[in-house]
Design an enzyme around this catalytic site. Structure first.
Site, PDB file in Angstrom:
ATOM      1  N   GLY A  78      31.420  42.127  36.113  1.00 58.64           N
ATOM      2  CA  GLY A  78      32.723  41.976  36.272  1.00 58.64           C
ATOM      3  C   GLY A  78      33.823  43.192  36.445  1.00 58.64           C
ATOM      4  O   GLY A  78      33.266  44.166  36.162  1.00 58.64           O
ATOM      5  N   CYS A  79      34.774  42.995  36.851  1.00 54.66           N
ATOM      6  CA  CYS A  79      35.844  43.907  37.171  1.00 54.66           C
ATOM      7  C   CYS A  79      36.525  44.334  35.793  1.00 54.66           C
ATOM      8  O   CYS A  79      36.329  45.574  35.465  1.00 54.66           O
ATOM      9  CB  CYS A  79      37.040  43.297  37.950  1.00 54.66           C
ATOM     10  SG  CYS A  79      37.675  41.700  37.324  1.00 54.66           S
ATOM     11  N   TYR A  80      36.685  43.370  34.982  1.00 51.51           N
ATOM     12  CA  TYR A  80      37.221  43.905  33.722  1.00 51.51           C
ATOM     13  C   TYR A  80      35.990  44.847  32.859  1.00 51.51           C
ATOM     14  O   TYR A  80      36.266  45.774  32.217  1.00 51.51           O
ATOM     15  CB  TYR A  80      37.493  42.939  32.591  1.00 51.51           C
ATOM     16  CG  TYR A  80      39.143  42.414  33.077  1.00 51.51           C
ATOM     17  CD1 TYR A  80      40.201  43.137  32.833  1.00 51.51           C
ATOM     18  CD2 TYR A  80      39.481  40.876  33.404  1.00 51.51           C
ATOM     19  CE1 TYR A  80      41.576  42.418  33.247  1.00 51.51           C
ATOM     20  CE2 TYR A  80      40.531  40.415  33.445  1.00 51.51           C
ATOM     21  CZ  TYR A  80      41.681  41.249  33.427  1.00 51.51           C
ATOM     22  OH  TYR A  80      42.893  40.462  33.677  1.00 51.51           O
TER      23      TYR A  80
END
Lengths: 343, 343, 343, 343
Positions: free
Chosen positions: A148-150
């Protein structure tokens, strides 16, 4: 040429895969599916790509047979939908899944945050596709769970410390700020220009689904449970995540010792740029690129680590191509080592 | 206190009416309808208004009976929908319609651009609510057709010249640029933050429905057919319209003569600000206010007139309140003479 | 009418004082100084104000004599410069100082962060102008030190807990994000549009001068030293500060107990809006207004308090006018109780 | 490898040359000068470039001798300053000048708009570097005058019609809108974030220095004097120019005839993308790329041509690299045929 198929290609991570693969010297996109746009030329939906994919037409995702021509399938489908097709895709090609479906190794944790998993038998096989941590496993992997990005921004910020066992339990606060493209391409009042452009807010405090993913990887690095308090915020920009991570260390470190730890972790990494002392990242300086910039600050035993990525590149499609490059034995930076569009 | 009802109050012009009327010393909102949000407190949908309308709950628009308590009804419904309720509303109160439904005096022109009219018998009675041109008619009016946002900016820019019969036929080009709130409050990919924020484009070239409205009023002023070429563009800001209007005059004028014409037209107008020679408007300088700023340029017989308004205020809800003030014999500037939020 | 003079009126807090006082029913601006623009009409520098201050011309700040006509002097000069003129101003009128010069009660702390103070004898007399904490002192005050923007957001977020002695020492993290107007009106590459518009970054980590101001007030509330880790960030918007404040409590609280504490603190405050459970503030919802919106979250003993203000209003000029209203016995909300321009 | 030197490399066109040349397979930057930053590493001034030019340090522009190592010198100096160094540079290498200094072929016209020219003897030799018009001359050129950003967008929009002699004299209106980077990298209040971000305005109406450059090229194409009315505007984005060009034709054309003219002109051009009927360009769709997108509209004898470029790429540094590619016999698209960063 490696033949790539993209499932769910009409969202932003799909667009970004198309943009990056357009300049890849050893790969080409042979198929792009879209339920919404099937039958429509790709360059009609994405006029920026005019001149690059003039023969490519969005195909029907139901027609899985066509994926047979691909060496690698990227799934840019939403979580939940991805697990429906990945088992089938795996019969024909390697798979890089950009959804959340195969990131959590623990079936029960998945269930708690997302609901029942429909392809749970694949969870143990899936490799968490963060090259800086799992390059060797990715190389031999058949199914890559693209991070995921976070989590990418948070894990790259903290694993060097976690991996040394230095972080005090219960002390980690991850205050992250993301651009609006993180919400995906879709019509909603909440992400409309007028609502967002002069705003800034926190959302899903204490309940964002990226929390268990971050905890899984920090715990794996620390060899011990590391719970985090994670607060995402929305920045009125298209791209970029800045994570300001706070932790208390078991013992104090000097700036130099702290820096040594990060230098050791990242000096051979082409896409992690450790900033000099007193410099801190700005999302504009990684915009459109696969870089993760990291800045360090310490006072006594309290560290503040700031990291910046482009959520669509290192936080999604760029990292997916990086994984593809590793899986197929290509130069890991192919199509990816380009300067950010900082202004 | 004048009692006001707002129909279709959950869009941006509805929000703006609520914002302006909240500080009106002689008017109060007694009802606000919303099909989508009926039963929900206004301050839950619009948290900015918390503390101002804490008792007000969006009501069901079907329940027209409740409008009985209002002295004036604002219709902020979309065109087409407004004509369905206006005839009924008129039985109970004065009506200010912010839609396009009653702006065109000619039934056939309406049909060409919008389709069959369901309340065409009211077209001749409706007063075009541009106070600078029709103040006296507005004062005695029962049904006010509040002008469109682009037309307000274009008509205020050009009627002083048109009214003197100075404009050469066929020479008018109106190049307008609008902020995104002009598209209304609604979920669409086209107005999502990510799509709009780094963009700028023309749209509906030669086919925007505000064209006949502009032509109607310029022709009325000129006493002769004045066709225009109108090109709208989208600016990545929430609010504001800048119109750059080009025309060729039948004869040349000096800067001083040009200025005299505009001074004569607007020196008594509180909401039109004629900028000094060499100064031109910026939408930021009228933001959140009811002003229309105008700058003048001439070379020989060619004029360039630039006007700026806030599309939601002078281009919609502010002008609607200005009309209400006139209709009810109040100070025309009540609730409206406030400085712009320029930064 | 109360006569107000503004020193250093050509910056953003000066513009904002002019904007707010333009609609004040019991006050008027009789003088505005500007070294840079002396002799220039105010409405030429700030075209948004055209129509409001058409007689007002920026005067020379050296000419302090003219302040004699004022009942209250606002100093919007930079810190350091303000202490040069405030002693003189105090001889003639009450003074509200928007700089940092009189906020720190301790001379040594001032010296550490800002250097030698040239009017240190006034530090003990100055009242910290946060009405929610010091209303009675403000009422009788002669010199008001108007709080900093970040401190206003942080102190309002945390004093209810600090005041109850609930916060564990060493646990406070204040992660704040500010719009660009906080950097003032001045030419610099760092705040130019192109550099800022797609960016987001942390700055002055561990070294921002608002840190001692926050610690002074939290310590005063707690009755015990409360050190904080304060990290400011820059948001690509003009206005607004969002503060995400983290703390660990000595004991756990329920959501209801937490809410009771904040309700007790703020239920009589017109400008603090406590959001319902599960709602969190957005800077757009306070834009252009004097409100501070606060949202609460707790898990066990860990709280996350989010506050939002407009840095130029509640964080500067609005609060200054609020202080003026209190000092002169006016309605505290005069000129200030207007809805935010949320879009 | 072709060795390139960049003079005045610390502005935005310099940054953009560095960004583009970083991925050029047959060219490398051997020198970058900057008066302001001499002695400072390039990657310290432009952190986005970290990892690409880690050995490159800004050198003193006075030290012209060092340019000896270059095969081509790009001058990204301001107009006026460029003519001081170009004669010297020409002794050692080919020169591509991004300033306005060598664009106007007529010395008197230059004088009228810019003042006395200090190297006027070179004006006749300089080749106007718009490849779509002058490719052959560029190939053999020694000194290339790289076109201005507005002129590139306007000339590409109108020369197909001008070249056919179809445009009625006196009818051309060029309404252009540019992003803020067009104003260069420098500290000024006028281009600061807060002043610009919610604004939109026209500027330099009737007096912008790009006017004679546009007229020179349209006149050259038409073989007859073609005067234009040119109005530039400022868009709150970093990059992009949209030009809406209006003209009246001597005779009417059908949509198909109009399209044929543009197809004939541009079908072999890799960087001009003619959009399908009913589609019009958006600056976001060319962002970061060397493309010029063009859309066509006609009603009777009145045409509206809309073009979009990235002002820093096709409007400056990308076009400069395109010219370099042509001059050195390389693939014209080297380093330039990359998809836009549309979001």
């Amino acid at each position: 040429m490696i033949k790539a198929a993209i499932f769910g290609a009409s969202g932003y991570t799909g667009l970004e895969l198309l943009r990056i693969l357009a300049i890849h010297p050893q790969a080409e996109v042979v198929e792009a599916t879209s339920r919404q746009y099937k039958g429509t030329p790709v360059s009609e939906v994405f006029p920026a790509l005019r001149g690059f994919y003039d023969e490519l037409i969005f195909s029907d995702p139901e027609d899985l047979g066509s994926a047979a021509k691909a060496d690698v399938a990227f799934s840019a489908l939403p979580h939940g939908a991805s697990q429906d097709v990945v088992p089938e895709l795996l019969k024909k090609s390697k798979v890089i899944d950009l959804s959340a479906d195969f990131r959590l190794r623990d079936k029960e944790t998945y269930k708690t945050w997302y609901g029942e998993h429909k392809a749970a038998h694949l969870l143990s096989e899936a490799v968490y596709g963060l090259p800086e941590l799992y390059r060797k496993h990715i190389k031999g992997g058949r199914l890559i769970a693209n991070p995921g990005c976070y989590p990418t921004s948070a894990i790259l910020a903290l694993t060097p410390l976690a991996g040394k066992g230095l972080i005090k339990a219960g002390s980690v606060i991850i205050d992250s700020k993301s651009g609006v493209s993180g919400a995906g391409r879709g019509a909603s009042i909440a992400t409309s220009f007028v609502e967002v452009t002069s705003g800034f807010k926190a959302y899903k405090i204490g309940s964002h689904r990226h929390t268990p993913e971050i905890e899984q990887e920090l715990t794996a690095a620390a060899g011990d449970g590391l719970k985090v308090r994670f607060t995402p915020h929305l920045i009125p920009v298209s791209r970029g995540i800045l994570t300001t991570a706070y932790a208390e260390l078991k013992d104090g470190l000097t700036q130099a010792e702290l820096r040594d730890i990060y230098t050791e972790a990242y000096s051979n990494e082409r896409f992690v740029r450790l900033l000099p002392e007193g410099s801190f990242p700005d999302i504009s300086q990684v915009r459109g690129s696969n870089f993760c910039d990291i800045g360090l600050f310490i006072e006594g035993s309290r560290v503040t680590i700031v990291s910046a990525i482009d959520n669509l590149v290192k936080g999604a499609s760029g990292q997916a191509v990086q994984n593809m490059n590793i899986m197929f034995g290509l130069d890991e930076t192919a199509a990816l080592f380009t300067p950010p569009l900082s202004i």
